[in-house]
Design a protein around this motif. Structure first.
Motif, PDB file in Angstrom:
ATOM      1  N   PRO A   1      -2.212   5.175  18.162  1.00 40.62           N
ATOM      2  CA  PRO A   1      -1.123   6.320  17.389  1.00 40.62           C
ATOM      3  C   PRO A   1       0.071   6.350  18.325  1.00 40.62           C
ATOM      4  N   LYS A   2       0.379   5.682  19.497  1.00 50.07           N
ATOM      5  CA  LYS A   2       1.681   5.894  20.214  1.00 50.07           C
ATOM      6  C   LYS A   2       2.605   5.027  19.586  1.00 50.07           C
ATOM      7  N   THR A   3       2.051   3.772  19.341  1.00 47.44           N
ATOM      8  CA  THR A   3       3.058   2.746  18.877  1.00 47.44           C
ATOM      9  C   THR A   3       3.006   2.512  17.198  1.00 47.44           C
ATOM     10  N   TYR A   4       1.882   3.302  16.573  1.00 45.53           N
ATOM     11  CA  TYR A   4       1.696   3.131  15.021  1.00 45.53           C
ATOM     12  C   TYR A   4       1.576   1.440  14.609  1.00 45.53           C
ATOM     13  N   GLU A   5       0.705   0.841  15.646  1.00 37.78           N
ATOM     14  CA  GLU A   5       0.635  -0.629  15.305  1.00 37.78           C
ATOM     15  C   GLU A   5      -0.931  -0.687  15.420  1.00 37.78           C
ATOM     16  N   ILE A   6      -1.672  -1.745  14.592  1.00 36.09           N
ATOM     17  CA  ILE A   6      -2.832  -2.328  14.433  1.00 36.09           C
ATOM     18  C   ILE A   6      -3.082  -2.966  15.756  1.00 36.09           C
ATOM     19  N   ILE A   7      -4.069  -2.568  16.716  1.00 34.50           N
ATOM     20  CA  ILE A   7      -4.259  -3.317  17.559  1.00 34.50           C
ATOM     21  C   ILE A   7      -5.564  -4.326  17.512  1.00 34.50           C
ATOM     22  N   GLU A   8      -6.347  -4.009  16.585  1.00 33.89           N
ATOM     23  CA  GLU A   8      -7.776  -4.958  16.558  1.00 33.89           C
ATOM     24  C   GLU A   8      -8.227  -4.526  14.981  1.00 33.89           C
ATOM     25  N   THR A   9      -8.756  -5.601  14.414  1.00 30.71           N
ATOM     26  CA  THR A   9      -9.520  -5.341  13.025  1.00 30.71           C
ATOM     27  C   THR A   9     -11.027  -5.767  13.420  1.00 30.71           C
ATOM     28  N   ILE A  10     -11.731  -4.926  13.136  1.00 29.90           N
ATOM     29  CA  ILE A  10     -13.216  -5.366  13.275  1.00 29.90           C
ATOM     30  C   ILE A  10     -13.924  -5.437  12.099  1.00 29.90           C
ATOM     31  N   PRO A  11     -14.714  -6.726  11.987  1.00 34.28           N
ATOM     32  CA  PRO A  11     -15.201  -6.778  10.893  1.00 34.28           C
ATOM     33  C   PRO A  11     -16.694  -5.941  10.861  1.00 34.28           C
ATOM     34  N   VAL A  12     -17.115  -5.573   9.427  1.00 34.32           N
ATOM     35  CA  VAL A  12     -18.284  -4.587   9.596  1.00 34.32           C
ATOM     36  C   VAL A  12     -18.836  -4.984   8.141  1.00 34.32           C
ATOM     37  N   GLY A  13     -19.879  -4.045   7.648  1.00 42.40           N
ATOM     38  CA  GLY A  13     -21.017  -4.306   6.702  1.00 42.40           C
ATOM     39  C   GLY A  13     -20.228  -4.154   5.425  1.00 42.40           C
ATOM     40  N   ARG A  14     -20.667  -4.416   4.293  1.00 42.37           N
ATOM     41  CA  ARG A  14     -20.112  -4.253   2.756  1.00 42.37           C
ATOM     42  C   ARG A  14     -19.900  -2.948   2.532  1.00 42.37           C
TER      43      ARG A  14
ATOM     44  N   ALA B   1       1.040   8.870   8.859  1.00 39.34           N
ATOM     45  CA  ALA B   1       1.244   9.884   9.985  1.00 39.34           C
ATOM     46  C   ALA B   1       2.231  10.925   9.738  1.00 39.34           C
ATOM     47  N   ILE B   2       1.762  12.082   9.661  1.00 39.11           N
ATOM     48  CA  ILE B   2       2.512  13.035   9.248  1.00 39.11           C
ATOM     49  C   ILE B   2       2.963  14.338  10.383  1.00 39.11           C
ATOM     50  N   ASP B   3       3.965  14.699  10.532  1.00 34.55           N
ATOM     51  CA  ASP B   3       4.310  15.626  11.442  1.00 34.55           C
ATOM     52  C   ASP B   3       3.816  17.220  11.020  1.00 34.55           C
TER      53      ASP B   3
ATOM     54  N   ARG C   1       4.380  20.024  11.982  1.00 38.61           N
ATOM     55  CA  ARG C   1       5.294  21.213  12.088  1.00 38.61           C
ATOM     56  C   ARG C   1       6.440  21.141  10.955  1.00 38.61           C
ATOM     57  N   THR C   2       6.868  19.973  10.577  1.00 40.63           N
ATOM     58  CA  THR C   2       7.816  19.715   9.470  1.00 40.63           C
ATOM     59  C   THR C   2       7.455  19.224   8.399  1.00 40.63           C
ATOM     60  N   GLY C   3       6.234  18.551   8.280  1.00 41.27           N
ATOM     61  CA  GLY C   3       5.826  17.631   6.955  1.00 41.27           C
ATOM     62  C   GLY C   3       6.488  16.201   6.967  1.00 41.27           C
ATOM     63  N   ILE C   4       7.255  15.960   7.918  1.00 40.77           N
ATOM     64  CA  ILE C   4       7.907  14.711   7.856  1.00 40.77           C
ATOM     65  C   ILE C   4       7.001  13.642   8.298  1.00 40.77           C
ATOM     66  N   GLN C   5       7.157  12.297   7.175  1.00 43.88           N
ATOM     67  CA  GLN C   5       6.346  11.185   7.534  1.00 43.88           C
ATOM     68  C   GLN C   5       6.962  10.580   8.755  1.00 43.88           C
ATOM     69  N   LEU C   6       5.998  10.613   9.839  1.00 46.00           N
ATOM     70  CA  LEU C   6       6.265   9.666  10.920  1.00 46.00           C
ATOM     71  C   LEU C   6       6.277   8.109  10.887  1.00 46.00           C
ATOM     72  N   ALA C   7       5.157   7.688  10.083  1.00 46.36           N
ATOM     73  CA  ALA C   7       4.954   6.322   9.932  1.00 46.36           C
ATOM     74  C   ALA C   7       4.030   5.991   8.641  1.00 46.36           C
ATOM     75  N   ARG C   8       4.202   4.805   8.359  1.00 42.82           N
ATOM     76  CA  ARG C   8       3.565   4.482   7.108  1.00 42.82           C
ATOM     77  C   ARG C   8       2.977   3.158   7.427  1.00 42.82           C
ATOM     78  N   ILE C   9       1.797   2.630   7.887  1.00 41.06           N
ATOM     79  CA  ILE C   9       1.323   1.643   8.380  1.00 41.06           C
ATOM     80  C   ILE C   9       0.314   0.728   7.473  1.00 41.06           C
ATOM     81  N   PRO C  10       0.767  -0.222   7.180  1.00 39.95           N
ATOM     82  CA  PRO C  10      -0.047  -1.297   6.396  1.00 39.95           C
ATOM     83  C   PRO C  10      -1.642  -1.611   6.830  1.00 39.95           C
ATOM     84  N   VAL C  11      -2.648  -1.400   6.111  1.00 37.78           N
ATOM     85  CA  VAL C  11      -3.909  -1.841   6.594  1.00 37.78           C
ATOM     86  C   VAL C  11      -4.640  -2.552   5.565  1.00 37.78           C
ATOM     87  N   GLY C  12      -5.841  -2.574   5.587  1.00 34.44           N
ATOM     88  CA  GLY C  12      -6.568  -3.351   4.743  1.00 34.44           C
ATOM     89  C   GLY C  12      -6.561  -2.640   3.378  1.00 34.44           C
ATOM     90  N   SER C  13      -7.618  -3.337   2.333  1.00 39.24           N
ATOM     91  CA  SER C  13      -7.554  -2.790   0.980  1.00 39.24           C
ATOM     92  C   SER C  13      -8.609  -1.461   0.929  1.00 39.24           C
TER      93      SER C  13
END
Length: 398
Positions: A105-118, A359-361, A363-375
């Motif tokens: 949450p400090k960098t807004y970056e994906i640091i790992e992707t963990i495979p799980v079940g269906r 990620a939304i502030d 106090r203000t409602g401002i979008q701080l980040a929009r991070i692409p992830v999986g489907s």
């Protein structure tokens, strides 16, 4: 005047003088007694505030800290000793990718992707705060993640785990077996089945517990119904259909004072407001198209309401009993499930239909980040969070 007369007059004068002096002293004494304490240079005694009536909670449940605020343990950064050394992360289950994206949450970056079940639906903190359980709905398993190391453990076989909760005394896990039409009470550690409570509604999915923990309210997504369940008896004690054609209830949250339950409805486009004790007919409060997730602020004053169908977040004020703000995401989106950061400054939500996280502030409602992830990102968990124990879902703490 004779000598005798003078003596008589002197004695009479002396007596009158003495009486006058005594009267003056008496008057002074009366005035001193009758004056307010402030006039004597001392402060008035301040009456002690009335003691709050203790809550008789579910046997074995940790005591309620504040009978007027069920979220009293959730103040900013008030982390349990159990989790204080865990790294801050955002765990995102991607239902169509069968993975969990881990975000710093400090960098807004994906640091790992963990495979799980269906079809992982939610990432759920355990009652004792030590484990994160990934609900692999169609894989019929739970994947444990150690939040201290971020490593996944061996999958545990659990049928149809759409969602997962824990009773307030930590005695049972409660699996929302949506398609099986069951509430399954299990051992919270081994997940061994203890009792199965069949239900007649369709799509049990979300829940929250009363202030005293003695009952919980469950939403049934596909039949537009609500259940009331006795926690100790592990039994459905009430059932009703929502008064809206095509109702589709989702997330459930109890008010800070424990007097009301709020149930998001993505087809009625608002929250149902229910008296849980009476379990009578609820009233609808419109919020926005596709009302879906409900998250309480760290000061217990507001609740953030995600409107998935219009890309917005409504802010509900508990004290004013009304919506006070609405924040629209830039370029739209599909805000779904999530949680509030430990310091209370950021609201994290999955973008269910857009393969992203917001990620939304707060106090203000401002979008701080929009991070692409999986489907198909769904019930993400922000962890750790303040609180003494977890009731499940993406993080309901007491």
């Amino acid at each position: 005047m004779t000598t005798t007369d003078r003596r008589t007059a002197l004695r009479t004068g002396a007596v009158l003088t003495a009486l006058t002096a005594l009267a003056a002293l008496a008057a002074c004494g009366t005035e001193t007694r009758d004056r307010a304490p402030e006039a004597r240079g001392t402060k008035a005694a301040v009456p002690a505030p009335p003691k709050k009536k203790a809550v008789q909670g579910l046997p074995g449940m940790p005591p309620v800290l504040d009978p007027e605020d069920v979220y009293a343990a959730d103040r900013p950064n008030r982390l349990s000793p159990v989790v204080k050394d865990f790294p801050s992360r955002v765990y995102v289950p991607n239902t169509e990718s069968d993975t969990v994206s881990v975000i710093d949450p400090k960098t807004y970056e994906i640091i790992e992707t963990i495979p799980v079940g269906r079809q992982p639906q939610h990432v759920v903190p355990s009652w004792d705060l030590k484990t994160l359980w990934v609900n692999n709905n169609r894989g019929h398993t739970l994947t444990p993640i150690d939040p201290k190391t971020g490593k996944a453990g061996k999958e545990v076989e659990v049928h149809d785990p759409y969602n997962l909760y824990f009773t307030p005394n930590g005695k049972h896990a409660v699996v929302m077996a949506s398609l099986d039409r069951e509430l399954v009470f299990r051992d919270p550690h081994t997940m061994k089945r203890i009792k199965t409570e069949p239900v007649t509604c369709y799509g049990v999915n979300h829940a929250d517990f009363s202030l005293d923990g003695r009952y919980f309210i469950v939403s049934c997504e596909f039949s537009g119904e609500l259940l009331k369940v006795d926690t100790e008896k592990m039994k459905v004690v009430g059932q009703q259909r929502l008064p809206f054609e095509g109702a589709m209830p989702q997330d459930v949250k109890v008010s800070p004072d424990g007097k009301k339950f709020y149930i998001a409805d993505m087809m009625a486009h608002g929250m149902w407001v229910l008296d849980g004790d009476k379990f009578d007919m609820p009233k609808l409060l419109p919020t926005g198209k596709g009302c879906h997730g409900l998250y309480v602020s760290r000061d217990s004053r507001e609740m953030y309401v995600s409107n998935r169908g219009e890309g917005s977040v409504s802010v509900f004020d508990f004290t004013q009993n009304k919506l006070t703000k609405k924040w629209h995401l830039p370029d739209g989106g599909s805000p779904d499930m999530g949680g509030v950061s430990a310091d209370g400054k950021v609201l994290w939500l999955s973008g269910r239909y857009d393969g992203e996280v917001y990620a939304i502030d707060t106090r203000t409602g401002i979008q701080l980040a929009r991070i692409p992830v999986g489907s198909g990102p769904h019930g993400l968990a922000v962890y750790p969070q303040p609180g003494r124990y977890s009731l499940g879902h993406t993080g309901i703490f007491r």
